[in-house]
Design a protein around this motif. Structure first.
Motif, PDB file in Angstrom:
ATOM      1  N   TYR A 292      36.429  31.522  40.635  1.00  0.00           N
ATOM      2  CA  TYR A 292      36.207  32.935  40.334  1.00  0.00           C
ATOM      3  C   TYR A 292      37.476  33.557  39.747  1.00  0.00           C
ATOM      4  O   TYR A 292      37.422  34.288  38.751  1.00  0.00           O
ATOM      5  N   LYS A 297      37.636  36.091  36.391  1.00  0.00           N
ATOM      6  CA  LYS A 297      38.677  37.087  36.152  1.00  0.00           C
ATOM      7  C   LYS A 297      39.626  36.701  35.017  1.00  0.00           C
ATOM      8  O   LYS A 297      40.412  37.528  34.551  1.00  0.00           O
ATOM      9  N   PRO A 354      31.234  40.234  38.911  1.00  0.00           N
ATOM     10  CA  PRO A 354      32.216  39.938  37.859  1.00  0.00           C
ATOM     11  C   PRO A 354      33.256  41.035  37.669  1.00  0.00           C
ATOM     12  O   PRO A 354      34.402  40.741  37.302  1.00  0.00           O
ATOM     13  N   ASP A 355      32.894  42.280  37.917  1.00  0.00           N
ATOM     14  CA  ASP A 355      33.817  43.393  37.679  1.00  0.00           C
ATOM     15  C   ASP A 355      34.423  43.956  38.967  1.00  0.00           C
ATOM     16  O   ASP A 355      35.076  45.000  38.936  1.00  0.00           O
ATOM     17  N   THR A 356      34.210  43.281  40.096  1.00  0.00           N
ATOM     18  CA  THR A 356      34.749  43.760  41.366  1.00  0.00           C
ATOM     19  C   THR A 356      36.270  43.640  41.373  1.00  0.00           C
ATOM     20  O   THR A 356      36.816  42.638  40.895  1.00  0.00           O
ATOM     21  N   PRO A 357      36.990  44.622  41.911  1.00  0.00           N
ATOM     22  CA  PRO A 357      38.458  44.522  41.987  1.00  0.00           C
ATOM     23  C   PRO A 357      38.898  43.288  42.766  1.00  0.00           C
ATOM     24  O   PRO A 357      38.219  42.846  43.707  1.00  0.00           O
ATOM     25  N   THR A 462      30.628  36.485  23.461  1.00  0.00           N
ATOM     26  CA  THR A 462      30.707  37.495  24.517  1.00  0.00           C
ATOM     27  C   THR A 462      29.470  37.458  25.413  1.00  0.00           C
ATOM     28  O   THR A 462      29.569  37.539  26.645  1.00  0.00           O
ATOM     29  N   THR A 466      29.478  36.550  29.385  1.00  0.00           N
ATOM     30  CA  THR A 466      28.968  37.534  30.347  1.00  0.00           C
ATOM     31  C   THR A 466      27.842  36.954  31.190  1.00  0.00           C
ATOM     32  O   THR A 466      27.803  37.120  32.417  1.00  0.00           O
ATOM     33  N   ARG A 469      29.237  34.247  33.666  1.00  0.00           N
ATOM     34  CA  ARG A 469      29.945  34.824  34.816  1.00  0.00           C
ATOM     35  C   ARG A 469      28.985  35.475  35.793  1.00  0.00           C
ATOM     36  O   ARG A 469      29.157  35.387  37.018  1.00  0.00           O
ATOM     37  N   THR A 473      28.460  34.261  39.777  1.00  0.00           N
ATOM     38  CA  THR A 473      28.559  35.131  40.952  1.00  0.00           C
ATOM     39  C   THR A 473      27.248  35.166  41.731  1.00  0.00           C
ATOM     40  O   THR A 473      27.266  35.292  42.961  1.00  0.00           O
TER      41      THR A 473
END
Length: 517
Positions: A292, A297, A354-357, A462, A466, A469, A473
C-alpha cells in the motif's frame, strides 16, 4: 570467561551475541523482501501465484524442516548444524540475488528455507545449554525474542535503503557477510552439544512432516487464488491424509520425531496456539501494508520503510507495558487484551482507501503489531519453561514450526484473499484495449498494473492506475475483516487456554506447578 558458580559468564553472553546474528537475518529476510516485491514484479513479471510462491516458499520449507533439523542437531551437534546452515544460507542468498527468472528465484527461496531451518532451533537450543540459571536463561531468551522482533522491524528499513541505491538482488546479499561472521565466531565462542542417541533418526517422520505441510498450504493457496477446481482439492486431501499418517507415526514410533506428550502440557499447547494465531494475523497483513505504501501511495522503498518504522513505537510501548504488568495481571487477561487490541487495528484498516491520510494506516498497523507482538512476548520463554528440561530442544523447535506455519499461512490465505478480490474488482473494461500480456499482468497484481500504467499515456494510464489501486484496497479490506475475526477468536481461545496460570512471569508459573491437562 565462564563463571564457575553455575551462572553464565562473559563468554556465554558474548556467545549469545553470535546467536543473535542468524536470528536477526532470519527475521529480516521476509521484511527485506516485502519492499522488493514491486521490483521483482517489474523485472520478472511473475504471475500472481508465482509472486505468492516467491514470498511463501521460504517460510513453508522453514516450517516443514524445523523439527527434523532440530532433531538432527541433537545427533550431529548443534553448533555443527548451525555453522553448516550459515554456510548454506550464504550460498543460497547469492543464488537468489542473481536469479534470472521467477522459477529460479522460487528455487533459491526454497534453498534459503532449507538452510534457514538449521539455524533457528540451533540458536534456541544452544541458549538452553549455555544458560543454566533460570533467571539468566529467561533474560537470554528475552533478548533472543527482542532480536526476532527487531529483525522484523529492521528488515523493511534495510530493504528500503538497499533498494533505493541498488537492484532488488541486494536485499538477499545483505545476509552474506553476517553469515560469514557467524562461521568465524561460532567455533570460538559457542559450545558444542550433542545428545546421546536413544534410537534411529525418524526419517519417516521427517518425510511425513514435509509431505504434510507443503500440499496442505499449496492446496489452500491455489483454491483461494484460482477458485475451486479438482487438482488443488486432491493435493489438499493428499496433504491431510499424510498428516493423519504423521500423527499415527508419532503415536507408535519408539523414538518419534515429535513427542506428542508435550501437547498435554496446557501452558505449552496454549502458548503455541497463541503464538501461531498472532503470527498469522500480523505477518499475513504486513504484505498489504508495505505494498500500500509503495504502490498506492507511490512512496519510494526507502521512504516507505522509514514510515513503516513508526508502528514500532507502539510495539515498544506494548512490550514494555506487558512486561511491567506480567507479575500483576494473569497472562490470560493480558493475551486477551492484546488480541482485542489487534482486532481494533484490523477494524481501522477497513476504513483505509487510496486517498486516506498516511496517519490512519500507520496507526492501524501500529495497533495490530502492538496487540500481536505484545502477546508473543509472553509465550517465548513460557514454551521452553513449560516443557521438561530434557525436552526443551524439541519443545522450542515445535513452537517455532507452529509460528512459521502461522506466518506462512497468514501470508498465503490473507494474500490469496486480497489477490482474489483484486482480480474480481478490477474492471475488465479498463484493460480491454491492452495487449493480452499487458492485460494479464495488470489483472494479476497491482505491481503489474502500475508497470503497465507507466507505459500508457494520458487518460488510459491514469484510469488503469486508479482502478488498480481501488481494487487493491478492496482486497485489503476483505483481508482486514478476516484478520479481525481471527483476532476475536484468538482472544476467546487465549482466555480459555491460559486462565489456569496465575499472575506471575511466564516461566515461573510453568515451572512451579503442574500444567498438564
Amino acid at each position: 570467561m565462564t563463571a564457575t558458580n553455575g551462572l553464565a559468564g562473559r563468554r556465554e553472553w558474548t556467545g549469545l551475541a553470535v546467536l543473535l546474528l542468524p536470528t536477526l537475518v532470519l527475521a529480516m529476510d521476509m521484511g527485506v523482501l516485502f519492499f522488493a516485491v514491486p521490483y521483482i514484479a517489474t523485472d520478472m513479471r511473475p504471475s500472481g501465484t508465482q509472486q505468492l510462491w516467491i514470498m511463501d516458499m521460504y517460510s513453508f520449507l522453514l516450517a516443514g524442516l524445523l523439527i527434523p533439523m532440530g532433531a538432527l542437531g541433537d545427533r550431529i551437534g548443534r553448533r555443527r548444524l548451525l555453522t553448516a546452515g550459515a554456510a548454506g544460507f550464504a550460498a543460497a542468498s547469492l543464488v537468489a540475488a542473481y536469479a534470472d527468472g521467477a522459477a529460479q528465484l522460487i528455487a533459491a527461496r526454497a534453498l534459503l528455507g532449507i538452510t534457514g531451518a538449521t539455524l533457528m532451533p540451533s540458536t534456541l537450543a544452544l541458549i538452553r545449554n549455555m544458560f543454566h540459571d533460570a533467571k539468566q536463561r529467561q533474560a537470554a531468551i528475552g533478548i533472543w525474542s527482542a532480536a526476532m522482533m527487531g529483525g522484523a522491524t529492521l528488515g523493511p528499513v534495510v530493504g528500503g535503503l538497499l533498494l533505493d541505491h541498488f537492484w532488488w538482488g541486494s536485499a538477499f546479499l545483505a545476509a552474506v557477510p553476517v553469515m560469514l561472521l557467524v562461521l568465524l565466531a561460532a567455533p570460538v565462542l559457542l559450545p558444542e552439544y550433542r545428545a546421546t542417541p536413544t534410537g534411529r533418526f525418524d526419517l519417516l517422520g521427517a518425510a511425513l512432516s514435509i509431505a504434510t505441510v507443503l500440499p496442505v498450504v499449496y492446496g489452500i493457496k491455489t483454491l483461494a487464488v484460482d477458485g475451486w477446481s479438482l487438482p488443488p482439492l486432491l493435493v489438499l486431501a493428499a496433504g491431510l491424509l499424510t498428516g493423519a499418517g504423521l500423527v499415527a507415526r508419532l503415536r507408535t514410533a519408539a523414538h518419534p520425531l515429535i513427542d506428542l506428550s508435550l501437547f498435554r502440557i496446557r501452558t505449552y499447547s496454549g502458548a503455541i496456539t497463541v503464538n501461531t494465531i498472532a503470527m498469522f494475523a500480523m505477518m499475513g497483513f504486513t504484505l498489504f501494508t508495505s505494498q500500500y505504501l509503495q504502490l498506492v501511495k507511490g512512496l519510494s522503498p526507502l521512504a516507505a520503510s522509514l514510515w513503516a518504522l513508526l508502528p514500532s513505537v507502539g510495539v515498544g510501548a506494548a512490550v514494555g507495558g506487558i512486561g511491567a504488568l506480567a507479575g500483576k495481571v494473569r497472562p490470560a487477561t493480558l493475551m486477551t487484551c492484546g488480541f482485542v487490541l489487534g482486532a481494533a487495528g484490523f477494524g481501522l484498516m477497513t476504513l483505509v482507501g487510496p486517498d486516506t491520510p498516511l496517519a490512519v494506516i500507520l496507526t492501524a498497523a501500529a495497533v495490530i503489531a502492538a496487540g500481536s507482538v505484545g502477546t508473543m512476548t509472553l509465550t517465548a520463554e513460557m514454551v521452553v519453561s513449560a516443557a521438561p528440561a530434557e525436552r526443551a530442544g524439541a519443545a522450542s523447535a515445535t513452537s517455532e514450526t507452529a509460528s512459521e506455519l502461522g506466518s506462512s499461512l497468514g501470508i498465503a490465505l490473507l494474500g490469496a484473499a486480497g489477490a482474489a478480490i483484486y482480480r474480481t474488482r478490477l474492471d475488465g473494461g479498463v484493460t480491454a484495449g491492452l495487449p493480452a500480456d499487458a492485460a494479464r499482468a495488470a489483472q494479476d497484481t497491482l505491481g503489474g498494473a502500475v508497470t503497465v500504467a507507466g507505459r500508457l499515456s494520458g487518460r488510459a494510464g491514469t484510469e488503469l492506475l486508479t482502478a488498480g489501486r481501488a481494487a487493491f484496497t478492496d482486497g485489503m479490506h476483505v483481508a482486514a475483516v478476516v484478520g479481525l475475526l481471527v483476532m476475536l477468536g484468538a482472544a476467546l481461545a487465549a482466555n480459555r487456554m491460559m486462565r489456569h496460570l496465575p499472575a506471575a512471569p511466564a516461566g515461573t508459573a510453568a515451572e512451579s506447578r503442574p500444567a498438564t491437562v
